[in-house]
Write a protein that holds these residues in place. Sequence first.
Motif, PDB file in Angstrom:
ATOM      1  N   MET A  72       0.899  -1.312   0.118  1.00  0.00           N
ATOM      2  CA  MET A  72       0.088  -0.175   0.010  1.00  0.00           C
ATOM      3  C   MET A  72       0.896   1.262   0.007  1.00  0.00           C
ATOM      4  O   MET A  72       0.507   2.288  -0.913  1.00  0.00           O
ATOM      5  N   ASP A  73       2.127   1.370   0.669  1.00  0.00           N
ATOM      6  CA  ASP A  73       2.808   2.368   0.668  1.00  0.00           C
ATOM      7  C   ASP A  73       3.464   2.673  -0.728  1.00  0.00           C
ATOM      8  O   ASP A  73       3.535   3.721  -1.040  1.00  0.00           O
ATOM      9  N   ASP A  74       3.857   1.414  -1.443  1.00  0.00           N
ATOM     10  CA  ASP A  74       4.223   1.641  -2.479  1.00  0.00           C
ATOM     11  C   ASP A  74       3.275   2.158  -3.619  1.00  0.00           C
ATOM     12  O   ASP A  74       3.552   3.000  -4.436  1.00  0.00           O
ATOM     13  N   GLN A  75       2.257   1.787  -3.566  1.00  0.00           N
ATOM     14  CA  GLN A  75       0.874   2.488  -4.351  1.00  0.00           C
ATOM     15  C   GLN A  75       0.662   3.747  -4.059  1.00  0.00           C
ATOM     16  O   GLN A  75       0.480   4.663  -5.018  1.00  0.00           O
ATOM     17  N   VAL A 132      -4.828   6.341  -2.015  1.00  0.00           N
ATOM     18  CA  VAL A 132      -4.740   5.666  -3.299  1.00  0.00           C
ATOM     19  C   VAL A 132      -6.368   5.370  -3.540  1.00  0.00           C
ATOM     20  O   VAL A 132      -7.165   5.115  -2.564  1.00  0.00           O
ATOM     21  N   ASP A 133      -6.944   5.888  -4.674  1.00  0.00           N
ATOM     22  CA  ASP A 133      -8.194   5.784  -4.852  1.00  0.00           C
ATOM     23  C   ASP A 133      -8.879   4.732  -5.478  1.00  0.00           C
ATOM     24  O   ASP A 133      -7.932   4.110  -6.251  1.00  0.00           O
ATOM     25  N   PRO A 136      -7.414  -3.871  -4.880  1.00  0.00           N
ATOM     26  CA  PRO A 136      -6.478  -4.036  -6.047  1.00  0.00           C
ATOM     27  C   PRO A 136      -4.817  -4.204  -5.714  1.00  0.00           C
ATOM     28  O   PRO A 136      -4.451  -3.467  -5.012  1.00  0.00           O
ATOM     29  N   LYS A 137      -4.434  -5.436  -6.317  1.00  0.00           N
ATOM     30  CA  LYS A 137      -3.205  -5.732  -6.139  1.00  0.00           C
ATOM     31  C   LYS A 137      -2.578  -5.996  -4.505  1.00  0.00           C
ATOM     32  O   LYS A 137      -1.551  -6.342  -4.500  1.00  0.00           O
ATOM     33  N   VAL A 138      -3.627  -6.145  -3.807  1.00  0.00           N
ATOM     34  CA  VAL A 138      -3.463  -6.726  -2.331  1.00  0.00           C
ATOM     35  C   VAL A 138      -4.028  -7.745  -1.990  1.00  0.00           C
ATOM     36  O   VAL A 138      -3.594  -8.584  -1.093  1.00  0.00           O
ATOM     37  N   GLY A 139      -5.289  -7.598  -2.138  1.00  0.00           N
ATOM     38  CA  GLY A 139      -6.329  -9.098  -2.079  1.00  0.00           C
ATOM     39  C   GLY A 139      -7.091  -8.968  -0.933  1.00  0.00           C
ATOM     40  O   GLY A 139      -7.631  -7.412  -0.605  1.00  0.00           O
TER      41      GLY A 139
END
Length: 444
Positions: free
Chosen positions: A30-33, A117-118, A140-143
């Motif tokens: 989440m931090d990277d996003q 992140v939206d 998204p991309k986390v699950g």
Amino acid sequence: MIAVSELGLAKRRFGHRARLALSPAEIRVMDDQAHAARTMWNCLHAWWQMMPKDKRTLAAADAAIREARKELDFLAELPAQASQAVLKTYFRAWVNCWEGRAGEPNFKARFRSAMSVDIPQGRDLNIVRVHRRWGMVNLPKVGRVRFRWTKDLPVGKRAGTDNRITGARLVKDALGWHIAFRIQTLEAKPQPHQGPEVGIDAGVNIPLALSNKDHQDHGRPPRLPHGTADRDKWLPPKEKAKLLKLERQAAHRKSLRKKGEKTSRRLQHTYDQIKQLRAKATRRALDWQHKTTTYLARTYGVIVVEQLNITNMVKSARGTIEEPGKNVKAKAGLNRSIAQEAWGRTVTILTYKLARYGGRLVKVPAPNTSRRCSACGFTVPGSREDQATFVCKNPDCDFQCNADWNAARNILHLYRIGHDIVEVPAAGRRGRRAAKTVKPVAAR
């Protein structure tokens, strides 16, 4: 086709914020996003400044984003829909600037910008309630991730065309990652509120003084004398002591760091603990504002407040080298107290809640409301003896009361005589401008 307004219905959009339970690996994702979203904004801003005016179009920006996501793996970590949301938000920021609602968009710094992140589409969330305390949501991309279930959401059989979740935004603060759901529902338009009229004076000793003496306080121990500010009034004594200890530790560890040396992990951990305590205090203040404004919106039909220029009120009294200011420390403490009360946020919350319950918010000019006597209507120098005491110096009056209550009565009187009234619409935008000065009113 019958319009929604003709049926007495109206679409209402509101948000609900819940805490996410993320693992350390999910937090890193989440931090990277969030950093990729911030970088995407900065790249868009640089592209906007570089391109000619006739080529600053949404289609050209979308093509640039797609090309950048192919070339830079870091930007590809942000989901495609979230990238489109950044693009729409950036263009919306320029529209708000052109229409006079905000300033020009600017670059987002790494440490001074909120990480977010939206998720623009609500159908991708797949929200399921696990049990009474927790729910599951798909990111998204986390699950699948658990979140704290504190309010019933329109999911499953409760969801429909007129009552549904349209999207969400992931936001990080000092207490961790949270998800803010965007909810749209169809509700009946409220009937005009039949409650009484009341004037409100925003102050420091009494946060909200009402003209009918229904004052709203924080429910905390007595405040400090005028000129001093309790910076952590929303923290109990144990948390205040812990905060003071952490601030001393941070100051000591910072003094041992050499110039240009990188911040140590121990010092950064201390900073994070301080941020967490500050975030708790902010949440408690916001909770009090929401509960208080809900009570006021349900109780009163018309609420009258002052049209304050808070930015000018909290300016420093330091002055210059040639002309140094007076009582600088006392003014600095007063400025902190005004900033902590967040009067502007209280009025903003009160505006949309009054519209929800059928009430009205009205603003009147602020000059001399705290110096004019609410009993005789005259402004005599020296009547306001101190922050909390008002004694009318008119020989024929001798009215005595609390200074904030006196100001609240004057505010309501200005509304009743129709003196330079500014009515605030439900959207919170200002109506016609008020006059800069207020003429003396006649004796009551």
